[in-house]
Design a protein around this motif. Sequence first.
Motif, PDB file in Angstrom:
ATOM      1  N   GLY A  24      32.526  38.974  41.984  1.00 53.23           N
ATOM      2  CA  GLY A  24      31.554  38.840  40.898  1.00 53.23           C
ATOM      3  C   GLY A  24      30.453  37.857  41.240  1.00 53.23           C
ATOM      4  O   GLY A  24      29.264  38.121  40.999  1.00 53.23           O
ATOM      5  N   ARG A  44      38.412  33.028  32.166  1.00 57.30           N
ATOM      6  CA  ARG A  44      38.993  31.684  32.309  1.00 57.30           C
ATOM      7  C   ARG A  44      38.087  30.664  31.628  1.00 57.30           C
ATOM      8  O   ARG A  44      36.880  30.845  31.569  1.00 57.30           O
ATOM      9  CB  ARG A  44      39.127  31.309  33.784  1.00 57.30           C
ATOM     10  CG  ARG A  44      40.149  32.144  34.531  1.00 57.30           C
ATOM     11  CD  ARG A  44      40.183  31.688  35.990  1.00 57.30           C
ATOM     12  NE  ARG A  44      40.827  32.681  36.830  1.00 57.30           N
ATOM     13  CZ  ARG A  44      42.109  32.647  37.179  1.00 57.30           C
ATOM     14  NH1 ARG A  44      42.880  31.671  36.773  1.00 57.30           N
ATOM     15  NH2 ARG A  44      42.604  33.580  37.954  1.00 57.30           N
ATOM     16  N   PHE A  54      41.182  32.241  52.628  1.00 52.64           N
ATOM     17  CA  PHE A  54      40.756  33.616  52.892  1.00 52.64           C
ATOM     18  C   PHE A  54      40.394  33.741  54.357  1.00 52.64           C
ATOM     19  O   PHE A  54      39.680  32.901  54.905  1.00 52.64           O
ATOM     20  CB  PHE A  54      39.480  33.941  52.113  1.00 52.64           C
ATOM     21  CG  PHE A  54      39.688  34.197  50.651  1.00 52.64           C
ATOM     22  CD1 PHE A  54      40.785  34.891  50.176  1.00 52.64           C
ATOM     23  CD2 PHE A  54      38.735  33.764  49.743  1.00 52.64           C
ATOM     24  CE1 PHE A  54      40.944  35.146  48.830  1.00 52.64           C
ATOM     25  CE2 PHE A  54      38.885  34.009  48.392  1.00 52.64           C
ATOM     26  CZ  PHE A  54      39.992  34.702  47.941  1.00 52.64           C
ATOM     27  N   GLY A  55      40.841  34.836  54.964  1.00 51.99           N
ATOM     28  CA  GLY A  55      40.321  35.192  56.277  1.00 51.99           C
ATOM     29  C   GLY A  55      39.013  35.931  56.059  1.00 51.99           C
ATOM     30  O   GLY A  55      38.947  36.827  55.212  1.00 51.99           O
ATOM     31  N   ASP A 154      36.240  42.465  37.729  1.00 55.54           N
ATOM     32  CA  ASP A 154      37.263  41.792  36.926  1.00 55.54           C
ATOM     33  C   ASP A 154      38.679  42.017  37.453  1.00 55.54           C
ATOM     34  O   ASP A 154      39.646  42.016  36.693  1.00 55.54           O
ATOM     35  CB  ASP A 154      37.141  42.178  35.439  1.00 55.54           C
ATOM     36  CG  ASP A 154      36.972  43.675  35.193  1.00 55.54           C
ATOM     37  OD1 ASP A 154      36.710  44.413  36.161  1.00 55.54           O
ATOM     38  OD2 ASP A 154      37.107  44.110  34.045  1.00 55.54           O
ATOM     39  N   GLY A 155      38.772  42.205  38.773  1.00 53.98           N
ATOM     40  CA  GLY A 155      40.079  42.121  39.423  1.00 53.98           C
ATOM     41  C   GLY A 155      40.993  43.309  39.178  1.00 53.98           C
ATOM     42  O   GLY A 155      40.602  44.337  38.618  1.00 53.98           O
ATOM     43  N   ASP A 274      38.647  43.952  43.874  1.00 50.94           N
ATOM     44  CA  ASP A 274      39.969  44.404  43.444  1.00 50.94           C
ATOM     45  C   ASP A 274      39.890  45.390  42.278  1.00 50.94           C
ATOM     46  O   ASP A 274      40.768  46.243  42.122  1.00 50.94           O
ATOM     47  CB  ASP A 274      40.837  43.212  43.025  1.00 50.94           C
ATOM     48  CG  ASP A 274      41.435  42.476  44.227  1.00 50.94           C
ATOM     49  OD1 ASP A 274      41.093  42.851  45.371  1.00 50.94           O
ATOM     50  OD2 ASP A 274      42.231  41.548  44.011  1.00 50.94           O
ATOM     51  N   GLN A 285      42.189  41.503  53.876  1.00 52.00           N
ATOM     52  CA  GLN A 285      40.850  42.083  53.701  1.00 52.00           C
ATOM     53  C   GLN A 285      40.389  42.113  52.245  1.00 52.00           C
ATOM     54  O   GLN A 285      39.319  42.647  51.959  1.00 52.00           O
ATOM     55  CB  GLN A 285      40.839  43.513  54.254  1.00 52.00           C
ATOM     56  CG  GLN A 285      40.858  43.579  55.770  1.00 52.00           C
ATOM     57  CD  GLN A 285      39.526  43.182  56.372  1.00 52.00           C
ATOM     58  OE1 GLN A 285      38.473  43.580  55.878  1.00 52.00           O
ATOM     59  NE2 GLN A 285      39.546  42.375  57.410  1.00 52.00           N
ATOM     60  N   ALA A 287      39.314  39.781  50.006  1.00 51.67           N
ATOM     61  CA  ALA A 287      38.053  39.086  49.740  1.00 51.67           C
ATOM     62  C   ALA A 287      36.933  39.682  50.588  1.00 51.67           C
ATOM     63  O   ALA A 287      35.789  39.814  50.125  1.00 51.67           O
ATOM     64  CB  ALA A 287      38.204  37.595  50.012  1.00 51.67           C
TER      65      ALA A 287
HETATM   66  C1  LIG Z   1      49.121  36.527  49.168  1.00 54.33           C
HETATM   67  C2  LIG Z   1      47.687  36.966  49.216  1.00 54.33           C
HETATM   68  C3  LIG Z   1      46.920  36.579  50.299  1.00 54.33           C
HETATM   69  C4  LIG Z   1      45.604  37.002  50.408  1.00 54.33           C
HETATM   70  N1  LIG Z   1      44.913  36.661  51.527  1.00 54.33           N
HETATM   71  C5  LIG Z   1      43.680  37.125  51.688  1.00 54.33           C
HETATM   72  C6  LIG Z   1      42.975  36.831  52.879  1.00 54.33           C
HETATM   73  O1  LIG Z   1      43.459  36.161  53.803  1.00 54.33           O
HETATM   74  N2  LIG Z   1      41.731  37.334  53.033  1.00 54.33           N
HETATM   75  C7  LIG Z   1      41.171  38.095  52.065  1.00 54.33           C
HETATM   76  O2  LIG Z   1      40.066  38.551  52.275  1.00 54.33           O
HETATM   77  N3  LIG Z   1      41.800  38.358  50.883  1.00 54.33           N
HETATM   78  C8  LIG Z   1      43.042  37.900  50.673  1.00 54.33           C
HETATM   79  N4  LIG Z   1      43.700  38.194  49.518  1.00 54.33           N
HETATM   80  C9  LIG Z   1      43.047  39.014  48.463  1.00 54.33           C
HETATM   81  C10 LIG Z   1      42.076  38.265  47.547  1.00 54.33           C
HETATM   82  O3  LIG Z   1      42.705  37.211  46.872  1.00 54.33           O
HETATM   83  C11 LIG Z   1      41.451  39.223  46.507  1.00 54.33           C
HETATM   84  O4  LIG Z   1      41.605  40.521  46.935  1.00 54.33           O
HETATM   85  C12 LIG Z   1      39.967  38.932  46.367  1.00 54.33           C
HETATM   86  O5  LIG Z   1      39.812  37.620  45.945  1.00 54.33           O
HETATM   87  C13 LIG Z   1      39.263  39.923  45.373  1.00 54.33           C
HETATM   88  O6  LIG Z   1      38.273  39.272  44.607  1.00 54.33           O
HETATM   89  P1  LIG Z   1      37.721  39.873  43.239  1.00 54.33           P
HETATM   90  O7  LIG Z   1      36.517  39.049  42.899  1.00 54.33           O
HETATM   91  O8  LIG Z   1      37.562  41.345  43.321  1.00 54.33           O
HETATM   92  O9  LIG Z   1      38.870  39.660  42.160  1.00 54.33           O
HETATM   93  P2  LIG Z   1      39.497  38.320  41.567  1.00 54.33           P
HETATM   94  O10 LIG Z   1      39.467  37.217  42.561  1.00 54.33           O
HETATM   95  O11 LIG Z   1      40.795  38.706  40.973  1.00 54.33           O
HETATM   96  O12 LIG Z   1      38.477  37.903  40.391  1.00 54.33           O
HETATM   97  C14 LIG Z   1      38.424  38.589  39.153  1.00 54.33           C
HETATM   98  C15 LIG Z   1      37.877  37.637  38.104  1.00 54.33           C
HETATM   99  O13 LIG Z   1      37.663  38.362  36.894  1.00 54.33           O
HETATM  100  C16 LIG Z   1      38.177  37.616  35.791  1.00 54.33           C
HETATM  101  N5  LIG Z   1      38.538  38.592  34.753  1.00 54.33           N
HETATM  102  C17 LIG Z   1      39.556  39.482  34.787  1.00 54.33           C
HETATM  103  N6  LIG Z   1      39.556  40.259  33.680  1.00 54.33           N
HETATM  104  C18 LIG Z   1      38.498  39.839  32.926  1.00 54.33           C
HETATM  105  C19 LIG Z   1      37.969  40.259  31.670  1.00 54.33           C
HETATM  106  N7  LIG Z   1      38.508  41.288  30.974  1.00 54.33           N
HETATM  107  N8  LIG Z   1      36.879  39.610  31.165  1.00 54.33           N
HETATM  108  C20 LIG Z   1      36.318  38.571  31.879  1.00 54.33           C
HETATM  109  N9  LIG Z   1      36.784  38.144  33.093  1.00 54.33           N
HETATM  110  C21 LIG Z   1      37.843  38.775  33.603  1.00 54.33           C
HETATM  111  C22 LIG Z   1      39.366  36.864  36.388  1.00 54.33           C
HETATM  112  O14 LIG Z   1      39.703  35.734  35.627  1.00 54.33           O
HETATM  113  C23 LIG Z   1      38.848  36.502  37.779  1.00 54.33           C
HETATM  114  O15 LIG Z   1      38.147  35.282  37.789  1.00 54.33           O
HETATM  115  C24 LIG Z   1      45.010  37.795  49.368  1.00 54.33           C
HETATM  116  C25 LIG Z   1      45.763  38.153  48.257  1.00 54.33           C
HETATM  117  C26 LIG Z   1      47.104  37.776  48.190  1.00 54.33           C
HETATM  118  C27 LIG Z   1      47.917  38.226  47.004  1.00 54.33           C
END
Ligand SMILES: Cc1cc2nc3c(=O)[nH]c(=O)nc-3n(C[C@H](O)[C@H](O)[C@H](O)COP(=O)(O)OP(=O)(O)OC[C@H]3O[C@@H](n4cnc5c(N)ncnc54)[C@H](O)[C@@H]3O)c2cc1C
Length: 355
Positions: A24, A44, A54-55, A154-155, A274, A285, A287
């Motif tokens: 985001g 939040r 993160f890698g 939003d994940g 996500d 992968q 992030a």
């Molecule tokens: C054990 C583990 C290790 C990992 N290691 C790595 C790594 O080494 N390298 C890598 O690239 N990735 C890694 N990842 C993956 C990584 O953490 C996520 O895939 C990545 O951060 C995706 O980001 P995002 O912004 O799509 O989602 P998120 O980081 O989940 O962010 C979503 C945001 O939306 C907010 N939100 C959710 N619903 C709502 C709503 N209805 N209204 C308002 N806000 C909302 C949440 O609070 C959050 O802040 C790992 C994951 C795990 C589980």
Amino acid sequence: MREETADGPGTASKAVVVGAGVGGLATAIGLRRAGWTVTVLERRPASDRYGTAFGIHPTAQTALDRLGIGDALRARAVPYRDARIRRPDGRILAALPLERIERKAGRPELLISRPHLIDALLAELDRLGGAPIAYGRHLTDPATLGADLVVGADGINSAVRTAYFGTRSRPRAIGTVAWIGAAGFETGLYGETWGEGRFFGMTPVEPGRTNWYATVPAATTAPDVREAFAGWHDPIPRVLAGTDPETWIRYEMRHLHPALPAFVADGRIALVGDAAHAMTPNLGQGACTALLDAEALTRAVAAAPPGGLTGALRAYDAERRRSAQRVAFCSRTLHRFMTGRRPALRDALVGMLPG
Ligand SMILES: Cc1cc2nc3c(=O)[nH]c(=O)nc-3n(C[C@H](O)[C@H](O)[C@H](O)COP(=O)(O)OP(=O)(O)OC[C@H]3O[C@@H](n4cnc5c(N)ncnc54)[C@H](O)[C@@H]3O)c2cc1C
């Protein structure tokens, strides 16, 4: 720069980005750079300092360069090199393909702590004149948002995805949890150790600390984790003994299944990260793909002629969907392979990989 908008010529186009995670915030930066007015909604109550490392693959580094954050990333990140896949007794099975990645890309895979990456993204957003982040706003119905573009960042439990694509594609548990943490010393020994139905990883993250993750069957509690890795090669038991379980983070490993038929809808909705393609973490992968999505989406939107948002969203979908879904599939397949029931066969196959 888009000037023509739903509000009439000369008014900056308006976007709402749902979610202030990596995907985001990177999207908000790309849209601000393209001249859009952006609001970010985050459920939040405040910016969080949550997560370990993160890698960041070289392709995601290029995306961060294009978003203007490459230097900030390199100021805090450390290179990831010399990592091996080991057996619990310490015998080396193979090298992780980091040197090959570095040779091909001309730069190494980097590791950065999640809080540092989030800080860098927030600082760049500020530098660009900001995008208000409405903390404590849990979006339930995206149809109520009167914006030209709504980005679901939003994940894994995305409300935006559910509103536009229903619940057929939804998060599925795979029966494994990951415990992650950071030890207060540098192990100097990095990579992954694969046992039967569980594995342990260690990476550098910043001076004086080691990032670790332990993947175990879902029922494993924190006290069980130390036991699950007792007797494994040094420094694994020391790493677990040296970090307070109170600071460990538990992730239930899930992925989105089946894959979505599109990352965009209605000519004004786009999903990134996500929300679009949550994957198991085996390839590191999650992030990276969120950053690639954010850069591709905002590049397509920036290049769109007046009235061309629908075409820009289609171009984003064409550039990113198959690629991200392929990575998610490979990550899931690797998970099966790593936790398979025949570790001897697995180890023999891995041992045949080029070093
Ligand atoms: C054990 C583990 C290790 C990992 N290691 C790595 C790594 O080494 N390298 C890598 O690239 N990735 C890694 N990842 C993956 C990584 O953490 C996520 O895939 C990545 O951060 C995706 O980001 P995002 O912004 O799509 O989602 P998120 O980081 O989940 O962010 C979503 C945001 O939306 C907010 N939100 C959710 N619903 C709502 C709503 N209805 N209204 C308002 N806000 C909302 C949440 O609070 C959050 O802040 C790992 C994951 C795990 C589980």
